[in-house]
Design an enzyme around this catalytic site. Sequence first.
Site, short mmCIF file in Angstrom:
data_model
loop_
_atom_site.label_atom_id
_atom_site.label_comp_id
_atom_site.label_asym_id
_atom_site.label_seq_id
_atom_site.Cartn_x
_atom_site.Cartn_y
_atom_site.Cartn_z
CB SER A 294 4.85 -2.84 -1.81
OG SER A 294 3.70 -3.50 -1.34
CG ASP A 295 1.04 -1.27 -7.18
OD1 ASP A 295 -0.05 -1.48 -6.61
OD2 ASP A 295 1.12 -0.81 -8.33
CB CYS A 296 -1.83 -4.35 -4.19
SG CYS A 296 -2.30 -2.89 -3.20
CG ASP A 297 1.11 -10.00 -3.44
OD1 ASP A 297 1.66 -9.90 -2.33
OD2 ASP A 297 0.83 -11.10 -3.96
CB SER A 298 5.38 -4.72 -5.14
OG SER A 298 4.71 -3.77 -5.84
#
Length: 777
Positions: A294-298
């Site tokens: 995931s993108d960071c904290d998606s």
Amino acid sequence: MASTTTPSSSLFAVFLLLLLLWGVSRHPSEAREPFACDPKDATTRNLPFCRVSLPIPERVKDLIGRLTLQEKVSLLVNNAAAVPRLSIKGYEWWSEALHGVSNVGPGTKFGGDFPGATSFPQVITTAASFNASLWEAIGRVVSDEARAMYNGGKSGLTYWSPNVNVFRDPRWGRGQETPGEDPVVVGTYAASYVRGLQGNDGNRLKVAACCKHFTAYDLDNWNGVDRFHFNAKVSKQDIEDTFDVPFKMCVKEGKVASVMCSYNQVNGVPTCADPNLLRKTVRGVWKLDGYIVSDCDSVGVYYDQQHYTSTAEEAAADAIKAGLDLDCGPFLAAHTEDAVKRRLLKETDINGALVNTLNVQMRLGMFDGEPSAHPFGNLGPKDVCTPAHQELAFEAAKQGIVLLKNRGPSLPLSARRHLTVAVIGPNSNVTDTMIGNYAGVACGYTSPLQGIGRYARTIHQQGCANVACAKDQLFGAAVDAARNADATVLVVGLDQSVEAEFRDRAGLLLPGRQQELVSKVAAASKGPTILVLMSGGPIDVAFAHNDPRISAIVWAGYPGQAGGAAIADILFGTSNPGGKLPMTWYPQEYLKNLPMTAMAMRPSQSNGYPGRSYRFYRGPVVYPFGHGMSYTKFVHTIARAPAVVAIPLDGRHARGNTTLSGKAIRVTHAKCNKISLGIDLQVKNTGSMDGSHTVLIFSSPPAGHWAPHKQLVAFEKIHVPARAQQPLRINIHVCKFLSVVDSSGIRRIPLGQHDLHVGDIKHSVSLQAATLGVIKS
Ligand SMILES: *[C@@H]1O[C@H](CO)[C@@H](O)[C@H](O)[C@H]1NC(C)=O
Ligand SMILES: *[C@@H]1O[C@H](CO)[C@@H](O)[C@H](O)[C@H]1NC(C)=O
Ligand SMILES: *[C@@H]1O[C@H](CO)[C@@H](O)[C@H](O)[C@H]1NC(C)=O
């Protein structure tokens, strides 16, 4: 026998000690302890997951079988926990290497033996070289430095680069990170750079790359809409035709080890929770051999900010069921166990995710014991910032710089006649501006002022305190400098205060009073005035293009650590510019009817929407996609090209009429490997200077409502000495590049006349279904 044992074993000990000392001095990087499977550790070294001779899938299965649910869950996040029971250390998955090893992620730290790394030009600049072997060569150097830093305990082996989103809107703050607006150029860049990073050793990985951000993601913060809340409404046609193209090429051709899903939603579903995108497309259709991150904290973002699910456990379960394997952020570590307890998710779903991440770690050699035994285990501090690596950064900048205007011609300058050069502008003596975002710590810099100083006496004036250029106090001194010099070089443009992550631009003009500075200085200059632009995104410099007092315009992008040296070599003709724009330079008025949130690539007459990129937008431009001049002149001729190309159909489809719709053949129904379209060109350098030239071949498909009016179908860079001629064979992959996508997202090859354009010459080729006679019945 006993009598000889004592002396020989003590000798042996001395020998061992010497060997050890020699080894230490030879491998200063032995600082890193094995990540797992330490040969000195008797409890694990004989376990199947540590056995290098077993096939990786078997080792992965063995390891997963030994983990508890809690241990498994703790491995689902970037900051993966240690499993002390099995002597597996913690691992930070998040490192970045967009254009050099970067310290943007927590996995990489500069310092000690590794004070910096080679900082290549920002990707948009490197893309302008249109040289795929350069892209791969940069990847090789970056991964050498990355492996060296890993060996020294300073970095990870998993790099979340490159960014392969199509540069859809010229305002995008991160457009600089991408290879531009053409999906095929972006995809070719992706595959080449990834190959360079990951190496060429079968299933083994030098480092693991990651193509991001999947998909239809290219908005940071525009007019109150940010990427964490943006729902991109995208047609199937644009997804297949534009947004997915680079990702597909990255996975299928680049064999990338990871894909990252984005923050935004696509048609109402967060990409990281969409099984159609992740499980079905990336893993199922494209066959990703690697992990999806995931993108960071998606995941946290679609729960907390988008309120996509009502509980945190559902958010965690949705992500893993959709095909996500690793969460950048703590969310999955916090909520996945409860998701299993609530029966939203099975433990076998988690095993599926771990298969993908552990597989990559094993391919990287992380479970092979001693890191120094790895094929790249010897790389260390001496392999970072080497003269050869820094030379490649310099070379990349020279290849990427684009000559936009050259009136007279006034360039190149002459060190004999232009003895004094006024160097003016807010970017005239910058250093870190030249490396753009997602950079690291450079080995060193050559600023434009320093570069020009190697050729002439310089008079330096900032003109503006910074790129915002709010005041004109420094204009007077800048004008005086120009009046007293034999030539004037203005270095202006943008920097990260104008375009960056979280920061899209409001308009396309030069910021603040920069335009006024340029015009005033040009009006006063005694000699020729050269405008050098530093920026990632395009700038509307029509005023300068139309101003006869501005003799030449050069776009340097963000040219990296050696940018100033490269600019100077181009300005003084030591190097002949050969870069071409990888994106359209639109006029400011283009934005009038164009919300950044509108994803459609195609224009709409009803609301004045202009369409996007050279493929669909047909209005006025400042400079077109592919524009770029040289100090010499290249002439193309077509030596041989077919007038007709047959498209044989797959037997099963030769009779039905589903294949042909609007006189186009479904790509999946054509025998693509039986089709060939080769073109033989002659490229002649008719000028008096050696140079490299990019041949761009565009095609205009037969008119039809779904087709772009033209699209790039091949590009090739060649070097041609002065007054010489070179043959060039170009093979066009008909199924991939002459096909167009219909409104339901189906790729078809239109039959009939395709016009191929090479520079200003045109060649028509007719595509014909090989079994048309059968179908007509
Ligand atoms: C230009 O930049 C360099 C490096 O930051 C600095 O050392 C030098 O003093 C600057 N020169 C001028 C004239 O400002
Ligand atoms: C062939 O096309 C016609 C007209 O478009 C359609 O009515 C018919 O169902 C199609 N036949 C098949 C086998 O798909
Ligand atoms: C492409 O880049 C490579 C690596 O720098 C270089 O050796 C080659 O000459 C370049 N090709 C052309 C045609 O300029």
